[in-house]
Motif scaffolding. Structure first.
Motif, PDB file in Angstrom:
ATOM      1  N   ALA A 277      43.330 -30.166  58.540  1.00  0.00           N
ATOM      2  CA  ALA A 277      44.740 -30.488  58.324  1.00  0.00           C
ATOM      3  C   ALA A 277      45.567 -30.446  59.610  1.00  0.00           C
ATOM      4  O   ALA A 277      46.623 -31.079  59.669  1.00  0.00           O
ATOM      5  CB  ALA A 277      45.346 -29.536  57.306  1.00  0.00           C
ATOM      6  N   VAL A 278      45.093 -29.718  60.630  1.00  0.00           N
ATOM      7  CA  VAL A 278      45.898 -29.564  61.842  1.00  0.00           C
ATOM      8  C   VAL A 278      45.192 -30.170  63.059  1.00  0.00           C
ATOM      9  O   VAL A 278      45.734 -31.051  63.725  1.00  0.00           O
ATOM     10  CB  VAL A 278      46.225 -28.079  62.108  1.00  0.00           C
ATOM     11  CG1 VAL A 278      46.977 -27.907  63.414  1.00  0.00           C
ATOM     12  CG2 VAL A 278      47.025 -27.490  60.955  1.00  0.00           C
TER      13      VAL A 278
ATOM     14  N   SER B   1      43.644 -36.667  67.175  1.00  0.00           N
ATOM     15  CA  SER B   1      43.744 -38.125  67.023  1.00  0.00           C
ATOM     16  C   SER B   1      44.978 -38.664  67.738  1.00  0.00           C
ATOM     17  O   SER B   1      44.903 -39.674  68.447  1.00  0.00           O
ATOM     18  CB  SER B   1      43.805 -38.497  65.546  1.00  0.00           C
ATOM     19  OG  SER B   1      42.638 -38.096  64.888  1.00  0.00           O
ATOM     20  N   VAL B   2      46.099 -38.007  67.553  1.00  0.00           N
ATOM     21  CA  VAL B   2      47.337 -38.445  68.212  1.00  0.00           C
ATOM     22  C   VAL B   2      47.204 -38.336  69.729  1.00  0.00           C
ATOM     23  O   VAL B   2      47.602 -39.245  70.466  1.00  0.00           O
ATOM     24  CB  VAL B   2      48.547 -37.622  67.700  1.00  0.00           C
ATOM     25  CG1 VAL B   2      49.770 -37.835  68.574  1.00  0.00           C
ATOM     26  CG2 VAL B   2      48.844 -37.984  66.259  1.00  0.00           C
TER      27      VAL B   2
ATOM     28  N   ARG C  17      39.829 -21.040  55.241  1.00  0.00           N
ATOM     29  CA  ARG C  17      41.029 -21.139  56.062  1.00  0.00           C
ATOM     30  C   ARG C  17      40.738 -21.891  57.362  1.00  0.00           C
ATOM     31  O   ARG C  17      41.525 -22.736  57.799  1.00  0.00           O
ATOM     32  CB  ARG C  17      41.546 -19.732  56.384  1.00  0.00           C
ATOM     33  CG  ARG C  17      43.048 -19.648  56.350  1.00  0.00           C
ATOM     34  CD  ARG C  17      43.519 -18.273  56.700  1.00  0.00           C
ATOM     35  NE  ARG C  17      43.729 -17.496  55.482  1.00  0.00           N
ATOM     36  CZ  ARG C  17      43.932 -16.199  55.455  1.00  0.00           C
ATOM     37  NH1 ARG C  17      43.929 -15.499  56.576  1.00  0.00           N
ATOM     38  NH2 ARG C  17      44.139 -15.575  54.322  1.00  0.00           N
ATOM     39  N   SER C  18      39.602 -21.592  57.973  1.00  0.00           N
ATOM     40  CA  SER C  18      39.204 -22.288  59.202  1.00  0.00           C
ATOM     41  C   SER C  18      38.988 -23.771  58.941  1.00  0.00           C
ATOM     42  O   SER C  18      39.417 -24.619  59.724  1.00  0.00           O
ATOM     43  CB  SER C  18      37.920 -21.679  59.773  1.00  0.00           C
ATOM     44  OG  SER C  18      38.121 -20.349  60.135  1.00  0.00           O
TER      45      SER C  18
END
Length: 55
Positions: free
Chosen positions: A25-26, A32-33, A18-19
């Motif tokens: 994914a998050v 980056s953004v 999960r980590s």
């Protein structure tokens, strides 16, 4: 992580998966953004103060 008995804890394995998924994914896209937006903001502010690049 392997415990002294040689058996992996399934709950810990699920938590690690999960980590990993959360980070890949998050967090990586968000960072980056933020990095690209921050760089764009710095370039914009620099050009606002010193003017556009000239020949």
């Amino acid at each position: 992580m392997i415990q002294p008995g040689g058996v992996e804890d399934p709950q810990r394995k699920t938590e690690e998966l999960r980590s990993f998924l959360f980070l890949t994914a998050v967090m990586v896209p968000v960072l980056s953004v933020i990095t690209v937006a921050g760089y764009g903001f710095i370039v914009w502010m620099t050009q606002l103060i010193s003017g556009p690049p000239s020949h």
